[in-house]
Design a protein around this motif. Structure first.
Motif, PDB file in Angstrom:
ATOM      1  N   ALA A 105      20.138   0.457 -28.912  1.00  6.82           N
ATOM      2  CA  ALA A 105      21.398   0.210 -29.619  1.00  6.82           C
ATOM      3  C   ALA A 105      21.846   1.454 -30.387  1.00  6.82           C
ATOM      4  CB  ALA A 105      21.246  -0.967 -30.568  1.00  6.82           C
ATOM      5  N   ALA A 106      20.921   2.113 -31.059  1.00  5.60           N
ATOM      6  CA  ALA A 106      21.269   3.322 -31.803  1.00  5.60           C
ATOM      7  C   ALA A 106      21.748   4.418 -30.861  1.00  5.60           C
ATOM      8  CB  ALA A 106      20.063   3.800 -32.607  1.00  5.60           C
ATOM      9  N   THR A 107      21.083   4.565 -29.728  1.00 10.91           N
ATOM     10  CA  THR A 107      21.478   5.571 -28.749  1.00 10.91           C
ATOM     11  C   THR A 107      22.857   5.259 -28.170  1.00 10.91           C
ATOM     12  OG1 THR A 107      19.163   5.932 -28.173  1.00 10.91           O
ATOM     13  CG2 THR A 107      20.797   6.711 -26.605  1.00 10.91           C
ATOM     14  N   GLY A 108      23.088   4.002 -27.829  1.00  8.77           N
ATOM     15  CA  GLY A 108      24.381   3.606 -27.274  1.00  8.77           C
ATOM     16  C   GLY A 108      25.517   3.823 -28.241  1.00  8.77           C
ATOM     17  N   VAL A 109      25.317   3.448 -29.480  1.00  8.11           N
ATOM     18  CA  VAL A 109      26.361   3.632 -30.492  1.00  8.11           C
ATOM     19  C   VAL A 109      26.623   5.122 -30.729  1.00  8.11           C
ATOM     20  CG1 VAL A 109      26.898   3.323 -32.940  1.00  8.11           C
ATOM     21  CG2 VAL A 109      26.019   1.409 -31.606  1.00  8.11           C
ATOM     22  N   ALA A 110      25.553   5.910 -30.800  1.00 12.37           N
ATOM     23  CA  ALA A 110      25.728   7.351 -31.006  1.00 12.37           C
ATOM     24  C   ALA A 110      26.498   7.982 -29.847  1.00 12.37           C
ATOM     25  CB  ALA A 110      24.369   8.029 -31.173  1.00 12.37           C
ATOM     26  N   LEU A 111      26.158   7.611 -28.624  1.00 10.78           N
ATOM     27  CA  LEU A 111      26.852   8.143 -27.457  1.00 10.78           C
ATOM     28  C   LEU A 111      28.319   7.730 -27.458  1.00 10.78           C
ATOM     29  CD1 LEU A 111      26.756   9.634 -24.737  1.00 10.78           C
ATOM     30  CD2 LEU A 111      26.124   7.442 -23.694  1.00 10.78           C
ATOM     31  N   ALA A 112      28.592   6.481 -27.782  1.00  9.64           N
ATOM     32  CA  ALA A 112      29.970   5.996 -27.809  1.00  9.64           C
ATOM     33  C   ALA A 112      30.781   6.684 -28.899  1.00  9.64           C
ATOM     34  CB  ALA A 112      29.997   4.488 -27.999  1.00  9.64           C
ATOM     35  N   VAL A 157      32.202  -0.656 -24.418  1.00  8.77           N
ATOM     36  CA  VAL A 157      31.554  -0.858 -23.123  1.00  8.77           C
ATOM     37  C   VAL A 157      30.512   0.225 -22.885  1.00  8.77           C
ATOM     38  CG1 VAL A 157      31.943  -0.858 -20.624  1.00  8.77           C
ATOM     39  CG2 VAL A 157      33.511  -2.082 -22.133  1.00  8.77           C
ATOM     40  N   LEU A 158      30.840   1.468 -23.187  1.00 11.53           N
ATOM     41  CA  LEU A 158      29.889   2.563 -23.033  1.00 11.53           C
ATOM     42  C   LEU A 158      28.667   2.355 -23.911  1.00 11.53           C
ATOM     43  CD1 LEU A 158      29.127   5.369 -21.918  1.00 11.53           C
ATOM     44  CD2 LEU A 158      30.402   6.349 -23.839  1.00 11.53           C
ATOM     45  N   ALA A 159      28.877   1.924 -25.154  1.00 12.36           N
ATOM     46  CA  ALA A 159      27.752   1.699 -26.069  1.00 12.36           C
ATOM     47  C   ALA A 159      26.839   0.598 -25.562  1.00 12.36           C
ATOM     48  CB  ALA A 159      28.277   1.343 -27.469  1.00 12.36           C
ATOM     49  N   SER A 160      27.405  -0.504 -25.092  1.00  9.97           N
ATOM     50  CA  SER A 160      26.564  -1.606 -24.624  1.00  9.97           C
ATOM     51  C   SER A 160      25.834  -1.244 -23.340  1.00  9.97           C
ATOM     52  CB  SER A 160      27.394  -2.876 -24.442  1.00  9.97           C
ATOM     53  OG  SER A 160      28.410  -2.672 -23.501  1.00  9.97           O
ATOM     54  N   ALA A 161      26.489  -0.539 -22.428  1.00 12.31           N
ATOM     55  CA  ALA A 161      25.834  -0.138 -21.188  1.00 12.31           C
ATOM     56  C   ALA A 161      24.719   0.866 -21.452  1.00 12.31           C
ATOM     57  CB  ALA A 161      26.858   0.453 -20.219  1.00 12.31           C
ATOM     58  N   ALA A 162      24.965   1.826 -22.323  1.00 12.87           N
ATOM     59  CA  ALA A 162      23.936   2.812 -22.647  1.00 12.87           C
ATOM     60  C   ALA A 162      22.773   2.155 -23.373  1.00 12.87           C
ATOM     61  CB  ALA A 162      24.530   3.938 -23.493  1.00 12.87           C
ATOM     62  N   ALA A 163      23.064   1.226 -24.270  1.00  9.50           N
ATOM     63  CA  ALA A 163      21.991   0.524 -24.988  1.00  9.50           C
ATOM     64  C   ALA A 163      21.130  -0.273 -24.020  1.00  9.50           C
ATOM     65  CB  ALA A 163      22.585  -0.398 -26.048  1.00  9.50           C
ATOM     66  N   LEU A 164      21.752  -0.958 -23.087  1.00  5.26           N
ATOM     67  CA  LEU A 164      21.001  -1.728 -22.095  1.00  5.26           C
ATOM     68  C   LEU A 164      20.152  -0.815 -21.225  1.00  5.26           C
ATOM     69  CD1 LEU A 164      20.404  -4.449 -20.776  1.00  5.26           C
ATOM     70  CD2 LEU A 164      22.399  -4.096 -19.332  1.00  5.26           C
ATOM     71  N   LEU A 165      20.704   0.302 -20.798  1.00  3.57           N
ATOM     72  CA  LEU A 165      19.959   1.241 -19.955  1.00  3.57           C
ATOM     73  C   LEU A 165      18.757   1.818 -20.693  1.00  3.57           C
ATOM     74  CD1 LEU A 165      19.719   2.867 -17.308  1.00  3.57           C
ATOM     75  CD2 LEU A 165      21.178   4.591 -18.386  1.00  3.57           C
ATOM     76  N   VAL A 166      18.958   2.277 -21.916  1.00  4.06           N
ATOM     77  CA  VAL A 166      17.866   2.870 -22.682  1.00  4.06           C
ATOM     78  C   VAL A 166      16.792   1.826 -22.986  1.00  4.06           C
ATOM     79  CG1 VAL A 166      17.271   3.909 -24.915  1.00  4.06           C
ATOM     80  CG2 VAL A 166      19.246   4.727 -23.645  1.00  4.06           C
ATOM     81  N   THR A 167      17.191   0.625 -23.360  1.00  5.60           N
ATOM     82  CA  THR A 167      16.230  -0.445 -23.638  1.00  5.60           C
ATOM     83  C   THR A 167      15.416  -0.773 -22.397  1.00  5.60           C
ATOM     84  OG1 THR A 167      17.684  -1.380 -25.321  1.00  5.60           O
ATOM     85  CG2 THR A 167      15.987  -2.831 -24.438  1.00  5.60           C
ATOM     86  N   THR A 168      16.074  -0.879 -21.265  1.00  3.00           N
ATOM     87  CA  THR A 168      15.380  -1.187 -20.017  1.00  3.00           C
ATOM     88  C   THR A 168      14.396  -0.080 -19.648  1.00  3.00           C
ATOM     89  OG1 THR A 168      17.275  -2.445 -19.241  1.00  3.00           O
ATOM     90  CG2 THR A 168      15.708  -1.723 -17.573  1.00  3.00           C
ATOM     91  N   LEU A 169      14.824   1.168 -19.747  1.00  5.30           N
ATOM     92  CA  LEU A 169      13.937   2.277 -19.402  1.00  5.30           C
ATOM     93  C   LEU A 169      12.726   2.340 -20.319  1.00  5.30           C
ATOM     94  CD1 LEU A 169      16.507   5.092 -18.510  1.00  5.30           C
ATOM     95  CD2 LEU A 169      15.086   3.744 -16.947  1.00  5.30           C
ATOM     96  N   LEU A 170      12.936   2.173 -21.619  1.00  7.59           N
ATOM     97  CA  LEU A 170      11.811   2.204 -22.553  1.00  7.59           C
ATOM     98  C   LEU A 170      10.845   1.053 -22.304  1.00  7.59           C
ATOM     99  CD1 LEU A 170      13.593   3.198 -25.887  1.00  7.59           C
ATOM    100  CD2 LEU A 170      12.051   4.607 -24.514  1.00  7.59           C
ATOM    101  N   THR A 171      11.365  -0.116 -21.990  1.00  7.25           N
ATOM    102  CA  THR A 171      10.518  -1.269 -21.712  1.00  7.25           C
ATOM    103  C   THR A 171       9.742  -1.064 -20.416  1.00  7.25           C
ATOM    104  OG1 THR A 171      12.059  -2.683 -22.906  1.00  7.25           O
ATOM    105  CG2 THR A 171      10.493  -3.776 -21.458  1.00  7.25           C
ATOM    106  N   LEU A 172      10.373  -0.490 -19.413  1.00  8.88           N
ATOM    107  CA  LEU A 172       9.663  -0.195 -18.166  1.00  8.88           C
ATOM    108  C   LEU A 172       8.556   0.827 -18.376  1.00  8.88           C
ATOM    109  CD1 LEU A 172      12.527  -0.126 -15.523  1.00  8.88           C
ATOM    110  CD2 LEU A 172      10.695  -1.808 -15.742  1.00  8.88           C
ATOM    111  N   VAL A 173       8.804   1.836 -19.198  1.00 11.30           N
ATOM    112  CA  VAL A 173       7.760   2.822 -19.507  1.00 11.30           C
ATOM    113  C   VAL A 173       6.591   2.141 -20.210  1.00 11.30           C
ATOM    114  CG1 VAL A 173       7.239   4.830 -20.961  1.00 11.30           C
ATOM    115  CG2 VAL A 173       9.284   4.817 -19.528  1.00 11.30           C
ATOM    116  N   ALA A 174       6.889   1.236 -21.138  1.00 12.01           N
ATOM    117  CA  ALA A 174       5.826   0.498 -21.823  1.00 12.01           C
ATOM    118  C   ALA A 174       5.057  -0.384 -20.847  1.00 12.01           C
ATOM    119  CB  ALA A 174       6.409  -0.341 -22.957  1.00 12.01           C
ATOM    120  N   LEU A 175       5.757  -1.008 -19.917  1.00 12.63           N
ATOM    121  CA  LEU A 175       5.111  -1.859 -18.919  1.00 12.63           C
ATOM    122  C   LEU A 175       4.191  -1.054 -18.019  1.00 12.63           C
ATOM    123  CD1 LEU A 175       4.829  -4.625 -17.561  1.00 12.63           C
ATOM    124  CD2 LEU A 175       6.806  -4.020 -16.143  1.00 12.63           C
ATOM    125  N   VAL A 176       4.648   0.100 -17.567  1.00 14.80           N
ATOM    126  CA  VAL A 176       3.805   0.966 -16.734  1.00 14.80           C
ATOM    127  C   VAL A 176       2.570   1.398 -17.524  1.00 14.80           C
ATOM    128  CG1 VAL A 176       3.703   3.229 -15.612  1.00 14.80           C
ATOM    129  CG2 VAL A 176       5.670   1.731 -15.230  1.00 14.80           C
TER     130      VAL A 176
END
Length: 96
Positions: free
Chosen positions: A27-34, A70-89
């Motif tokens: 969320a912080a990354t998405g808002v900052a990017l937006a 829209v950019l903030a929400s999409a970026a937040a979702l992408l970053v959250t998903t990537l971080l969660t996948l890294v944690a899962l791996v």
């Protein structure tokens, strides 16, 4: 009457994957990017030339503000998903 097994809880999995922290970082990354994109746009560094486009109902600023959301929400979702996948791996490799 037979007893049914209790429903499995996903709370331990969410905690192990640090989903709450990942969502906050996303969320912080998405808002900052937006905000950066919106400020860039307000500075007229990008976008259509003045007078070449029409922006009905909300006007130019309103439409670009909506695009920033829209950019903030999409970026937040992408970053959250990537971080969660890294944690899962990491958890899968730790178990193996």
């Amino acid at each position: 009457m037979s007893e049914e097994p209790p429903e499995p809880s996903v709370a331990p999995l969410l905690e192990a994957l640090s989903v709450r922290r990942n969502a906050a970082v996303g969320a912080a990354t998405g808002v900052a990017l937006a905000v950066l994109a919106y400020v860039f746009r307000l500075g007229r560094a990008a976008g259509p030339f003045a007078g070449t486009r029409q922006f009905p109902v909300l006007g130019e600023t309103g439409w670009f503000l909506l695009l920033s959301v829209v950019l903030a929400s999409a970026a937040a979702l992408l970053v959250t998903t990537l971080l969660t996948l890294v944690a899962l791996v990491g958890l899968v490799r730790e178990e193996a």
